[in-house]
Design a protein around this motif. Structure first.
Motif, PDB file in Angstrom:
ATOM      1  N   VAL A 138      17.606  -9.760 -31.258  1.00  0.00           N
ATOM      2  CA  VAL A 138      18.449 -10.480 -32.219  1.00  0.00           C
ATOM      3  C   VAL A 138      19.829 -10.744 -31.614  1.00  0.00           C
ATOM      4  O   VAL A 138      20.366 -11.857 -31.722  1.00  0.00           O
ATOM      5  N   ALA A 139      20.395  -9.738 -30.952  1.00  0.00           N
ATOM      6  CA  ALA A 139      21.712  -9.908 -30.330  1.00  0.00           C
ATOM      7  C   ALA A 139      21.660 -10.973 -29.233  1.00  0.00           C
ATOM      8  O   ALA A 139      22.560 -11.821 -29.131  1.00  0.00           O
ATOM      9  N   ALA A 140      20.611 -10.963 -28.421  1.00  0.00           N
ATOM     10  CA  ALA A 140      20.477 -11.950 -27.349  1.00  0.00           C
ATOM     11  C   ALA A 140      20.337 -13.361 -27.926  1.00  0.00           C
ATOM     12  O   ALA A 140      20.955 -14.312 -27.420  1.00  0.00           O
ATOM     13  N   SER A 141      19.555 -13.497 -28.969  1.00  0.00           N
ATOM     14  CA  SER A 141      19.378 -14.799 -29.616  1.00  0.00           C
ATOM     15  C   SER A 141      20.703 -15.292 -30.200  1.00  0.00           C
ATOM     16  O   SER A 141      21.050 -16.470 -30.079  1.00  0.00           O
ATOM     17  N   ALA A 142      21.449 -14.382 -30.822  1.00  0.00           N
ATOM     18  CA  ALA A 142      22.752 -14.750 -31.397  1.00  0.00           C
ATOM     19  C   ALA A 142      23.723 -15.174 -30.300  1.00  0.00           C
ATOM     20  O   ALA A 142      24.474 -16.148 -30.468  1.00  0.00           O
ATOM     21  N   ARG A 143      23.710 -14.477 -29.176  1.00  0.00           N
ATOM     22  CA  ARG A 143      24.601 -14.833 -28.053  1.00  0.00           C
ATOM     23  C   ARG A 143      24.227 -16.213 -27.496  1.00  0.00           C
ATOM     24  O   ARG A 143      25.103 -17.008 -27.140  1.00  0.00           O
ATOM     25  N   ALA A 144      22.929 -16.510 -27.418  1.00  0.00           N
ATOM     26  CA  ALA A 144      22.491 -17.825 -26.938  1.00  0.00           C
ATOM     27  C   ALA A 144      22.975 -18.928 -27.889  1.00  0.00           C
ATOM     28  O   ALA A 144      23.462 -19.980 -27.444  1.00  0.00           O
ATOM     29  N   GLU A 145      22.847 -18.686 -29.202  1.00  0.00           N
ATOM     30  CA  GLU A 145      23.336 -19.669 -30.185  1.00  0.00           C
ATOM     31  C   GLU A 145      24.851 -19.801 -30.118  1.00  0.00           C
ATOM     32  O   GLU A 145      25.395 -20.903 -30.279  1.00  0.00           O
ATOM     33  N   GLU A 146      25.528 -18.688 -29.875  1.00  0.00           N
ATOM     34  CA  GLU A 146      26.992 -18.719 -29.732  1.00  0.00           C
ATOM     35  C   GLU A 146      27.383 -19.591 -28.535  1.00  0.00           C
ATOM     36  O   GLU A 146      28.318 -20.401 -28.629  1.00  0.00           O
ATOM     37  N   LEU A 147      26.667 -19.433 -27.410  1.00  0.00           N
ATOM     38  CA  LEU A 147      26.972 -20.240 -26.219  1.00  0.00           C
ATOM     39  C   LEU A 147      26.744 -21.727 -26.484  1.00  0.00           C
ATOM     40  O   LEU A 147      27.550 -22.566 -26.055  1.00  0.00           O
TER      41      LEU A 147
END
Length: 179
Positions: A138-147
């Protein structure tokens, strides 16, 4: 008949303790068949069952604190409270062995809001002392969306800077040409 501290019973005779134990066992079995939770005294459990209860109690505490950590930092992105998956222990009690906190991971109205929201999602996902593989995902997915949102924000800023530069250029050109 009681002789010198020993107890002797003839066939078919029961003392009060045996009768109570049998009644308790029968009641427990009836409740189990009815699908109801049955709790047992720790004294009624053997060593392996007590060890299993201790393991389940520790897991229950761990799961509840893990999900509480998510909720504590999720703030407005949590869409509900924690829900748990339970396992019945040998003592008949239900213990939490898994859990989850629903979190809104949809993008915001604009790139700036999306960046803020995805940072909050990542923080909430990694809040427990022992993040699970799902928490990392979930954290990795959120970071990708943030980028992605940061790229969109930079693109908007670049376009805005170009427009501002064009306005300045046009104004200077008018001043120079007198038009």
């Amino acid at each position: 008949m009681r002789v010198a501290g020993l107890s002797f019973r003839g066939a078919g005779q029961r003392n009060g303790t045996d009768l109570l134990a049998q009644q308790k066992t029968e009641k427990t079995e009836l409740l189990r068949r009815a699908g109801k939770e049955v709790t047992r005294n720790a004294d009624d459990l053997d060593a392996a069952q007590r060890a299993e209860v201790a393991r389940l109690q520790a897991r229950d505490t761990q799961v509840r604190s893990h999900e509480a950590a998510h909720l504590a930092v999720a703030g407005g992105i949590a869409t509900g409270g924690a829900s748990f998956t339970y396992q019945q222990g040998p003592d008949g009690r239900m213990y939490a062995v898994g859990g989850e906190v629903p979190i809104a991971v949809s993008p915001g109205k604009d790139p700036e809001e999306t960046v803020r929201k995805m940072r909050q999602v990542a923080i909430a996902a990694m809040a427990p002392a022992d993040p699970s593989p799902q928490d990392y995902a979930v954290a990795a997915s959120a970071r990708a969306e943030e980028l992605k949102a940061l790229q969109a924000l930079r693109k908007l800023q670049d376009e805005s800077a170009k427009q501002e530069g064009l306005k300045v250029y046009t104004a200077v050109a008018r001043d120079v040409t007198g038009a």
